[in-house]
Design an enzyme around this catalytic site. Structure first.
Site, mmCIF file in Angstrom:
data_model
loop_
_atom_site.group_PDB
_atom_site.id
_atom_site.type_symbol
_atom_site.label_atom_id
_atom_site.label_comp_id
_atom_site.label_asym_id
_atom_site.label_seq_id
_atom_site.Cartn_x
_atom_site.Cartn_y
_atom_site.Cartn_z
ATOM 1 N N ASP A 150 -101.416 35.069 -33.920
ATOM 2 C CA ASP A 150 -100.478 34.882 -35.268
ATOM 3 C C ASP A 150 -100.022 33.403 -35.239
ATOM 4 O OD1 ASP A 150 -98.735 35.488 -37.644
ATOM 5 O OD2 ASP A 150 -97.053 34.872 -36.219
ATOM 6 N N GLU B 230 -105.847 38.706 -35.981
ATOM 7 C CA GLU B 230 -104.957 37.861 -35.064
ATOM 8 C C GLU B 230 -105.256 38.292 -33.647
ATOM 9 O OE1 GLU B 230 -101.051 37.600 -38.428
ATOM 10 O OE2 GLU B 230 -101.206 38.869 -36.768
ATOM 11 N N GLU C 50 -102.067 39.947 -30.644
ATOM 12 C CA GLU C 50 -101.883 39.797 -32.307
ATOM 13 C C GLU C 50 -100.639 38.823 -32.052
ATOM 14 O OE1 GLU C 50 -99.890 42.396 -35.747
ATOM 15 O OE2 GLU C 50 -100.822 43.466 -33.944
#
Length: 311
Positions: A112, A183, A108
């Site tokens: 991002d 993400e 994640e």
């Protein structure tokens, strides 16, 4: 004399015996290679299973895990993973993993950054006439938790995630978990297929929303649009009232109603007060005739006087 003959015969017998034994030895030499040759067919098949195992190992994690190239998850995600372990990790929430290191949190983090880079580059190249401020607002909306969560639900990715028994059902996951899943998939695809694969994945899901947001011109901030129209008409600012609540404290839904002057509009339920207020504002704009639903979603019409639509 007989003893001499006997001795001679004995020596001859030894020689003869030696010849015979020599023959036997010669025969033995022949028989031993024959035995070795007989062992060769037994030894030869042994490497064949090894070669098969090597070919099986060369097929990669997909073969080892029993995951085929036709895995339905590949089709849903739109990427065939060479390293299936990355896909599994992206679909594993911390609530079900033994340690947080074995969850999708690190992916994640990576995803991002990749998501932001892909969106920024795409907006910069595609809209050369847009100012920095416009691009920043658009990028912030596209990479927001709300947008990423919406993309996950639209694609059905949330139905593949592994969550702990203490979590609620996948259909009621909070936006933070859904956004983190998107993400994580971006990060996993980036590691597995490179920047181009990640870029294709992101834009495949984002492109329709980019166009629609540019057409709306306000990043779906319907409260702001309603506020501007009401002020232009000299009617004051809209107000929002909570009409109802439901659900547990950690995942409460709200019913909000917008009102301008004495006119109240259709209420809207949302997973947060902010979301419900946006929905209520959109209802008000529809009922006032300032928003129509087009093929790409709600579209705000050219501003007109709002006074004629009021009772």
């Amino acid at each position: 004399m007989p003893s001499k003959r006997s001795s001679t015969a004995s020596r001859s017998g030894k020689v003869s015996s030696g010849k015979v034994s020599s023959g036997k030895v010669s025969s033995g030499k022949v028989s031993r290679p024959a035995k070795k040759a007989s062992r060769k067919p037994v030894a030869q098949p042994a490497p064949k299973p090894v070669a098969k195992r090597q070919r099986a190992a060369a097929s990669g994690p997909a073969g080892a895990s029993g995951t085929s190239k036709h895995d339905e998850r590949f089709a849903l995600i739109g990427h065939v993973f060479g390293d299936v372990a990355l896909m599994r990790l992206a679909l594993t929430h911390a609530s079900v993993s033994d340690t947080r290191m074995a969850s999708n949190e690190r992916l994640e983090f990576l995803g991002d950054a990749v998501l932001g880079q892909v969106i920024c580059e795409h907006l910069y190249r595609r809209y050369p006439d847009r100012l920095e401020g416009d691009l920043t607002k658009l990028k912030s909306y596209l990479v927001s938790r709300e947008m990423c969560a919406q993309l996950v639900r639209e694609a059905g990715f949330h139905r593949m995630i592994s969550i702990g028994k203490g979590m609620i059902s996948v259909d009621q996951l909070p936006k933070s978990v859904l956004a983190g899943l998107f993400e994580s998939l971006v990060g996993a695809i980036y590691l597995d297929g490179g920047s181009e694969a990640a870029r294709a994945f992101v834009l495949r899901h984002m492109e329709p929303h980019i166009e629609r947001t540019l057409q709306l011109g306000h990043q779906e901030n319907y409260k702001s649009v309603l506020q501007q129209l009401a002020q232009q008409a000299g009617l004051g600012s809209p107000t929002y009232s909570v009409m109802g609540e439901r659900g547990p404290d950690h995942e409460k839904n709200f019913e909000i109603r917008a009102q301008i002057g004495d006119r109240a509009f259709t209420s809207c339920w949302g997973m947060s007060k902010k979301a419900a207020e946006q929905g209520a504002a959109l209802h008000a704009l529809r009922e006032l005739g300032f928003v129509v639903d087009g093929p790409t979603g709600p579209q705000v019409q050219a501003p007109q006087s709002i006074a004629d639509t009021m009772p």
